[in-house]
Design a protein around this motif. Structure first.
Motif, PDB file in Angstrom:
ATOM      1  N   ARG A   1      -5.222  15.150   2.400  1.00  0.00           N
ATOM      2  CA  ARG A   1      -5.142  15.564   3.506  1.00  0.00           C
ATOM      3  C   ARG A   1      -3.800  16.252   4.063  1.00  0.00           C
ATOM      4  N   PHE A   2      -3.807  17.221   4.400  1.00  0.00           N
ATOM      5  CA  PHE A   2      -2.493  17.947   4.964  1.00  0.00           C
ATOM      6  C   PHE A   2      -2.197  17.803   6.448  1.00  0.00           C
ATOM      7  N   VAL A   3      -1.202  17.313   6.749  1.00  0.00           N
ATOM      8  CA  VAL A   3      -0.986  16.617   8.106  1.00  0.00           C
ATOM      9  C   VAL A   3      -0.123  17.912   8.794  1.00  0.00           C
ATOM     10  N   GLU A   4      -0.778  18.306   9.943  1.00  0.00           N
ATOM     11  CA  GLU A   4      -0.235  19.322  10.790  1.00  0.00           C
ATOM     12  C   GLU A   4       1.104  19.199  11.401  1.00  0.00           C
ATOM     13  N   GLU A   5       1.928  20.207  11.862  1.00  0.00           N
ATOM     14  CA  GLU A   5       3.008  19.810  12.430  1.00  0.00           C
ATOM     15  C   GLU A   5       2.818  19.041  13.681  1.00  0.00           C
ATOM     16  N   GLY A   6       3.602  18.008  13.963  1.00  0.00           N
ATOM     17  CA  GLY A   6       3.497  17.351  14.962  1.00  0.00           C
ATOM     18  C   GLY A   6       2.500  15.880  14.705  1.00  0.00           C
ATOM     19  N   GLY A   7       1.828  15.891  13.789  1.00  0.00           N
ATOM     20  CA  GLY A   7       1.249  15.015  12.959  1.00  0.00           C
ATOM     21  C   GLY A   7       0.258  14.344  13.959  1.00  0.00           C
ATOM     22  N   ASP A   8      -0.357  15.147  14.747  1.00  0.00           N
ATOM     23  CA  ASP A   8      -1.560  14.587  15.449  1.00  0.00           C
ATOM     24  C   ASP A   8      -3.018  14.950  15.039  1.00  0.00           C
ATOM     25  N   ALA A   9      -2.964  16.040  13.966  1.00  0.00           N
ATOM     26  CA  ALA A   9      -4.265  16.419  13.330  1.00  0.00           C
ATOM     27  C   ALA A   9      -4.126  16.512  12.019  1.00  0.00           C
ATOM     28  N   THR A  10      -5.205  16.315  11.031  1.00  0.00           N
ATOM     29  CA  THR A  10      -5.307  16.386   9.946  1.00  0.00           C
ATOM     30  C   THR A  10      -6.664  17.277   9.414  1.00  0.00           C
ATOM     31  N   SER A  11      -6.276  17.816   8.255  1.00  0.00           N
ATOM     32  CA  SER A  11      -7.407  18.934   7.926  1.00  0.00           C
ATOM     33  C   SER A  11      -7.548  18.162   6.517  1.00  0.00           C
ATOM     34  N   ARG A  12      -8.834  18.146   5.893  1.00  0.00           N
ATOM     35  CA  ARG A  12      -9.189  17.303   4.588  1.00  0.00           C
ATOM     36  C   ARG A  12      -9.631  18.388   3.703  1.00  0.00           C
ATOM     37  N   HIS A  13      -9.173  17.984   2.313  1.00  0.00           N
ATOM     38  CA  HIS A  13      -9.623  18.813   1.385  1.00  0.00           C
ATOM     39  C   HIS A  13      -9.782  17.842   0.158  1.00  0.00           C
ATOM     40  N   VAL A  14     -11.015  17.551  -0.374  1.00  0.00           N
ATOM     41  CA  VAL A  14     -11.253  16.775  -1.363  1.00  0.00           C
ATOM     42  C   VAL A  14     -11.312  17.483  -2.686  1.00  0.00           C
ATOM     43  N   GLY A  15     -10.728  17.427  -3.694  1.00  0.00           N
ATOM     44  CA  GLY A  15     -10.990  18.149  -5.027  1.00  0.00           C
ATOM     45  C   GLY A  15     -12.446  18.016  -5.470  1.00  0.00           C
ATOM     46  N   GLY A  16     -13.006  18.961  -5.969  1.00  0.00           N
ATOM     47  CA  GLY A  16     -14.371  19.119  -6.315  1.00  0.00           C
ATOM     48  C   GLY A  16     -14.613  18.734  -7.701  1.00  0.00           C
ATOM     49  N   ARG A  17     -15.791  18.625  -8.304  1.00  0.00           N
ATOM     50  CA  ARG A  17     -15.956  18.369  -9.759  1.00  0.00           C
ATOM     51  C   ARG A  17     -15.968  19.475 -10.287  1.00  0.00           C
ATOM     52  N   GLU A  18     -15.814  20.559 -10.130  1.00  0.00           N
ATOM     53  CA  GLU A  18     -15.677  21.794 -10.670  1.00  0.00           C
ATOM     54  C   GLU A  18     -14.632  22.065 -11.901  1.00  0.00           C
ATOM     55  N   ARG A  19     -13.664  21.010 -11.861  1.00  0.00           N
ATOM     56  CA  ARG A  19     -12.598  21.484 -12.923  1.00  0.00           C
ATOM     57  C   ARG A  19     -13.113  21.355 -14.165  1.00  0.00           C
TER      58      ARG A  19
ATOM     59  N   HIS B   1      -3.123  19.158 -14.019  1.00  0.00           N
ATOM     60  CA  HIS B   1      -2.684  20.425 -13.967  1.00  0.00           C
ATOM     61  C   HIS B   1      -4.357  21.326 -13.666  1.00  0.00           C
ATOM     62  N   LEU B   2      -5.147  20.257 -14.158  1.00  0.00           N
ATOM     63  CA  LEU B   2      -6.582  21.067 -14.178  1.00  0.00           C
ATOM     64  C   LEU B   2      -7.384  20.671 -12.816  1.00  0.00           C
ATOM     65  N   HIS B   3      -7.127  19.778 -12.014  1.00  0.00           N
ATOM     66  CA  HIS B   3      -7.965  19.073 -11.161  1.00  0.00           C
ATOM     67  C   HIS B   3      -7.763  19.875  -9.905  1.00  0.00           C
TER      68      HIS B   3
ATOM     69  N   ARG C   1      -9.122  31.108 -28.168  1.00  0.00           N
ATOM     70  CA  ARG C   1      -9.980  32.335 -28.340  1.00  0.00           C
ATOM     71  C   ARG C   1      -9.327  33.445 -27.536  1.00  0.00           C
ATOM     72  N   ASN C   2      -8.734  33.115 -26.429  1.00  0.00           N
ATOM     73  CA  ASN C   2      -8.220  34.311 -25.632  1.00  0.00           C
ATOM     74  C   ASN C   2      -6.725  34.299 -25.360  1.00  0.00           C
ATOM     75  N   GLY C   3      -6.018  33.104 -25.839  1.00  0.00           N
ATOM     76  CA  GLY C   3      -4.639  33.168 -25.539  1.00  0.00           C
ATOM     77  C   GLY C   3      -4.150  32.842 -24.230  1.00  0.00           C
ATOM     78  N   GLY C   4      -2.883  32.982 -23.714  1.00  0.00           N
ATOM     79  CA  GLY C   4      -2.571  32.584 -22.381  1.00  0.00           C
ATOM     80  C   GLY C   4      -1.708  31.449 -22.597  1.00  0.00           C
ATOM     81  N   THR C   5      -1.279  30.854 -21.284  1.00  0.00           N
ATOM     82  CA  THR C   5      -0.417  29.830 -21.068  1.00  0.00           C
ATOM     83  C   THR C   5      -1.110  28.460 -20.955  1.00  0.00           C
ATOM     84  N   PRO C   6      -0.638  27.336 -21.408  1.00  0.00           N
ATOM     85  CA  PRO C   6      -1.636  26.098 -21.219  1.00  0.00           C
ATOM     86  C   PRO C   6      -1.211  25.786 -19.848  1.00  0.00           C
ATOM     87  N   PRO C   7      -2.268  25.085 -19.273  1.00  0.00           N
ATOM     88  CA  PRO C   7      -2.018  24.565 -17.770  1.00  0.00           C
ATOM     89  C   PRO C   7      -0.826  23.404 -17.687  1.00  0.00           C
ATOM     90  N   ALA C   8      -0.666  22.626 -18.766  1.00  0.00           N
ATOM     91  CA  ALA C   8       0.644  21.654 -18.929  1.00  0.00           C
ATOM     92  C   ALA C   8       1.203  22.400 -20.195  1.00  0.00           C
TER      93      ALA C   8
END
Length: 341
Positions: free
Chosen positions: A265-283, A127-129, A295-302
């Motif tokens: 990787r998200f596969v585009e409609e038709g399946g003939d192309a992909t775009s790549r996203h790799v999660g970074g280390r900024e989590r 939930h944090l990644h 300290r600030n309240g809020g809803t937990p990520p999980a």
């Protein structure tokens, strides 16, 4: 002000989380609790906790150590009573997964966490990644309504658990499905935003009483018509995991090797192309987020509600494996049931 954290379960995971709090400004591990004296001593020395704040009993630590928050990193079946004890005292709680191994207990913790002022955060780190958060945010636009999912996680698990609490069902609540498999179920349910309706499962068990599963194969039906094939292996030579999903307008690949960074990787409609996203280390880390919630309240990520759904699917899977029947997933979180003390 310095945020004072107690850690119950001062073994490997509890100590790992304790070191995480060392990196959070104005937070400190102020107390530890563990039934094992060696664990209490080693963790106490690691975090400079004085001997008077090293406790054998969780409840004694809660009453005596003047804590702002507590981490529960004990064997799975102990979580419920320890979380209840903390919430009843109004202490923010970070409980490692699974939140609990009984559906009525999970239902009760949802009610307690949503009715009270204390935070209950569950340690599902996906939930944090950034990778999994990106999937949840972009899935509808890039994939459309889902119709088919496969997911798998493998690990050399059982060979490393002989004589350990994870192979004792009275402490673990089950086997690999309730251990590493719980992360995979959570990732499928949360990042793909799916509502499970029924499970048909087959399992291979390590023990004659069929309580400690090593291999599990789940077929899950979801609201809206999507289906998933989910496999969890605790007897494999290599750790690997994947989630593959297909929808009306595209697809999704998530692949991960040996605990490394997931390749998305998200596969585009038709399946003939992909775009790549790799999660970074900024989590952000679980300790960072937990201190920020204090300290600030809020809803937990999980949340407890997220964990309730994972427990519901897991319990349905065990029932299905033992009966050979397809079992409905009980998602009635409001139903009041008697819980054991």
């Amino acid at each position: 002000m310095t945020v004072r954290i107690g850690i119950t379960g001062a073994g490997g995971l509890g100590t790992h989380l304790g070191h995480g709090f060392d990196g959070v400004a104005d937070a400190t591990v102020a107390a530890v609790a563990d039934v094992d004296e060696d664990n209490r001593t080693s963790a106490g020395e690691a975090f400079a906790v004085p001997p008077r704040h090293r406790y054998e009993r969780h409840e004694r630590m809660l009453d005596d150590a003047d804590l702002d928050g507590v981490v529960v990193a004990t064997p799975h079946t102990l979580h419920y009573d320890q979380v209840v004890a903390a919430l009843e005292r109004g202490i923010d709680t970070l409980c490692e997964k699974p939140l609990c191994t009984d559906l009525d207990h999970a239902r009760d913790l949802v009610a307690r966490s949503e009715a009270g002022d204390a935070v209950l955060m569950v340690g599902y780190q996906r939930h944090l990644h950034p990778a999994f958060r990106t999937i949840r945010r972009e899935l509808d636009d890039r994939v459309g309504d889902l119709n088919y999912v496969t997911a798998e996680i493998t690990q050399d698990w059982i060979a490393n658990q002989q004589g350990a609490w994870r192979s004792d069902p009275d402490l673990s609540g089950g086997g690999q499905l309730y251990d590493t498999g719980s992360h995979l179920l959570d990732a499928v349910l949360w990042s793909l935003d799916l509502e499970p309706e029924a499970v048909n499962a087959r399992m291979q068990f390590h023990d004659a009483d069929e309580r400690v599963d090593v291999q599990a194969a789940l077929n899950v039906e979801f609201a809206g018509g999507a289906v998933a094939s989910i496999a969890v292996s605790g007897d494999a030579a290599r750790h690997r995991e994947h989630i593959h999903a297909w929808g009306e307008t595209g697809g999704l690949y998530v692949d991960r090797e040996e605990w490394g960074r997931p390749d998305v990787r998200f596969v585009e409609e038709g399946g003939d192309a992909t775009s790549r996203h790799v999660g970074g280390r900024e989590r952000r880390s679980k300790p960072e987020v937990f201190v920020d919630l204090f300290r600030n309240g809020g809803t937990p990520p999980a949340t407890a509600r997220d964990a309730f759904v994972v427990t519901a699917v897991t319990e349905a899977a065990y029932e299905s494996a033992r009966t050979g029947e397809t079992v409905p997933v009980d998602l009635d979180v409001e139903r009041q049931q008697a819980t054991s003390d």
